[in-house]
Write a protein that holds these residues in place. Sequence first.
Motif, mmCIF file in Angstrom:
data_model
loop_
_atom_site.group_PDB
_atom_site.id
_atom_site.type_symbol
_atom_site.label_atom_id
_atom_site.label_comp_id
_atom_site.label_asym_id
_atom_site.label_seq_id
_atom_site.Cartn_x
_atom_site.Cartn_y
_atom_site.Cartn_z
ATOM 1 N N ALA A 72 0.822 -1.214 0.000
ATOM 2 C CA ALA A 72 0.000 0.000 0.000
ATOM 3 C C ALA A 72 0.852 1.258 0.000
ATOM 4 N N ILE A 73 2.068 1.170 0.519
ATOM 5 C CA ILE A 73 2.905 2.365 0.575
ATOM 6 C C ILE A 73 3.306 2.817 -0.820
ATOM 7 N N ALA A 74 3.294 1.889 -1.787
ATOM 8 C CA ALA A 74 3.627 2.247 -3.167
ATOM 9 C C ALA A 74 2.588 3.184 -3.776
ATOM 10 N N ASN A 75 1.390 3.185 -3.204
ATOM 11 C CA ASN A 75 0.325 4.054 -3.710
ATOM 12 C C ASN A 75 0.375 5.457 -3.111
ATOM 13 N N ARG A 76 1.243 5.655 -2.116
ATOM 14 C CA ARG A 76 1.383 6.980 -1.511
ATOM 15 C C ARG A 76 2.451 7.786 -2.253
ATOM 16 N N LYS A 77 2.241 9.058 -2.378
ATOM 17 C CA LYS A 77 3.167 9.941 -3.069
ATOM 18 C C LYS A 77 3.538 11.113 -2.163
ATOM 19 N N GLU A 78 4.785 11.558 -2.272
ATOM 20 C CA GLU A 78 5.179 12.763 -1.556
ATOM 21 C C GLU A 78 4.579 13.964 -2.273
ATOM 22 N N ASN A 79 3.816 14.764 -1.550
ATOM 23 C CA ASN A 79 3.184 15.926 -2.159
ATOM 24 C C ASN A 79 2.854 16.960 -1.110
ATOM 25 N N SER A 80 2.392 18.097 -1.578
ATOM 26 C CA SER A 80 1.971 19.187 -0.701
ATOM 27 C C SER A 80 0.597 19.669 -1.142
ATOM 28 N N VAL A 81 -0.254 19.991 -0.173
ATOM 29 C CA VAL A 81 -1.605 20.465 -0.450
ATOM 30 C C VAL A 81 -1.898 21.654 0.451
ATOM 31 N N ILE A 82 -2.562 22.660 -0.095
ATOM 32 C CA ILE A 82 -3.090 23.760 0.711
ATOM 33 C C ILE A 82 -4.511 24.019 0.225
ATOM 34 N N TRP A 97 2.279 9.935 11.905
ATOM 35 C CA TRP A 97 3.150 8.855 11.444
ATOM 36 C C TRP A 97 2.313 7.598 11.252
ATOM 37 N N PHE A 98 2.548 6.892 10.158
ATOM 38 C CA PHE A 98 1.727 5.715 9.873
ATOM 39 C C PHE A 98 2.618 4.590 9.348
ATOM 40 N N GLN A 99 2.699 3.517 10.146
ATOM 41 C CA GLN A 99 3.545 2.370 9.822
ATOM 42 C C GLN A 99 2.815 1.405 8.893
ATOM 43 N N HIS A 100 3.521 0.922 7.866
ATOM 44 C CA HIS A 100 3.028 -0.149 7.012
ATOM 45 C C HIS A 100 3.818 -1.416 7.335
ATOM 46 N N PHE A 101 3.280 -2.575 6.978
ATOM 47 C CA PHE A 101 3.881 -3.850 7.377
ATOM 48 C C PHE A 101 3.902 -4.852 6.233
ATOM 49 N N SER A 102 4.969 -5.605 6.173
ATOM 50 C CA SER A 102 4.939 -6.865 5.431
ATOM 51 C C SER A 102 4.401 -7.919 6.391
ATOM 52 N N LEU A 103 3.973 -9.046 5.854
ATOM 53 C CA LEU A 103 3.492 -10.117 6.725
ATOM 54 C C LEU A 103 4.593 -10.569 7.671
ATOM 55 N N GLU A 104 5.830 -10.596 7.191
ATOM 56 C CA GLU A 104 6.938 -11.019 8.039
ATOM 57 C C GLU A 104 7.179 -10.018 9.168
ATOM 58 N N PRO A 160 10.394 4.706 2.360
ATOM 59 C CA PRO A 160 10.101 3.345 1.868
ATOM 60 C C PRO A 160 10.890 2.243 2.574
ATOM 61 N N LYS A 161 12.144 2.503 2.952
ATOM 62 C CA LYS A 161 12.935 1.486 3.627
ATOM 63 C C LYS A 161 12.326 1.108 4.965
ATOM 64 N N GLU A 162 11.793 2.097 5.667
ATOM 65 C CA GLU A 162 11.178 1.864 6.977
ATOM 66 C C GLU A 162 9.695 1.531 6.871
ATOM 67 N N LEU A 163 9.147 1.557 5.647
ATOM 68 C CA LEU A 163 7.709 1.334 5.413
ATOM 69 C C LEU A 163 6.870 2.314 6.229
ATOM 70 N N LEU A 164 7.286 3.566 6.216
ATOM 71 C CA LEU A 164 6.707 4.575 7.088
ATOM 72 C C LEU A 164 6.289 5.800 6.273
ATOM 73 N N VAL A 165 5.137 6.353 6.620
ATOM 74 C CA VAL A 165 4.632 7.567 5.986
ATOM 75 C C VAL A 165 4.380 8.612 7.074
ATOM 76 N N LEU A 166 4.777 9.850 6.795
ATOM 77 C CA LEU A 166 4.452 10.973 7.676
ATOM 78 C C LEU A 166 3.579 11.954 6.908
ATOM 79 N N ASP A 167 2.386 12.189 7.428
ATOM 80 C CA ASP A 167 1.542 13.273 6.946
ATOM 81 C C ASP A 167 1.613 14.386 7.985
ATOM 82 N N ARG A 168 2.210 15.497 7.590
ATOM 83 C CA ARG A 168 2.339 16.643 8.490
ATOM 84 C C ARG A 168 1.278 17.669 8.110
ATOM 85 N N PHE A 169 0.412 17.976 9.046
ATOM 86 C CA PHE A 169 -0.681 18.914 8.797
ATOM 87 C C PHE A 169 -0.456 20.206 9.585
#
Length: 243
Positions: free
Chosen positions: A140-150, A197-204, A174-183
């Motif tokens: 699912a992290i592959a579907n997230r993009k770095e961007n900015s919105v106002i 902060w939002f952690q993603h996981f592999s099954l392992e 991507p290495k940490e499978l981690l996304v930060l949305d700063r609002f």
Amino acid sequence: MLNYHLNQETDLASRKIETIDLVVQWINSEINFAGKRVCDLGCGPGLYTERFAKAGASVTGVDFSANSINYAKKHSGSKVTYLHADYLEGKLPTGFDVVTLIYCDLCALSPTQRQLLLHRMKGMLNTGGRIVFDVMSDSAIANRKENSVIEQNFMGGFWSSSSYIGLQKTFIYPKELLVLDRFMIVEPRETWEIFNWFQHFSLENIRCELEHAGFQVDLASGGLTGQSLTGDSDQIGIIASLK
């Protein structure tokens, strides 16, 4: 937040009722709620909790929002008890056959908090007890993009009942499978920030965290509606038991 839990036009706070019904049906098909003691952590206004009870369980819902708990109590069935508590810090009840944590709550916690919560969940269970939860997958992290919105009243007014300007900056690790949305929320009289902060996981990954906390994975699916887990699954649904 309560309004967004109950809003059927968005999934921002809770899934829509038709999906919640599918989740409850699938969990029930796997563990059979009838006669079991179930605790729903992060229960909000009781959308899952009440349905667990209707399926035959004796249920306790726990949430740190007094507003949501008060709403749930007003709409409660006879087999449901609600507790206002923080599941990371408050005193939690024990003696359960099943503990649930639904809608990827675990992803919003730090590694230390995740282990703390998993150990607390372990202490809530009877011998042979199980936990049921879901997380976002590594794919699912592959579907997230770095961007900015106002945007004026960003996210449809989610952040404030008054008029505001919302800014969002997304960072991907991507290495940490981690996304930060700063609002940043700019209101007429104050400006405030949220670091989500939002952690993603592999099954392992999730299997290792569970084993470290004393659990073993009994079943992994592509979410809690029962679909098969594939390389394209956005979510991982887990049923795990005490080792």
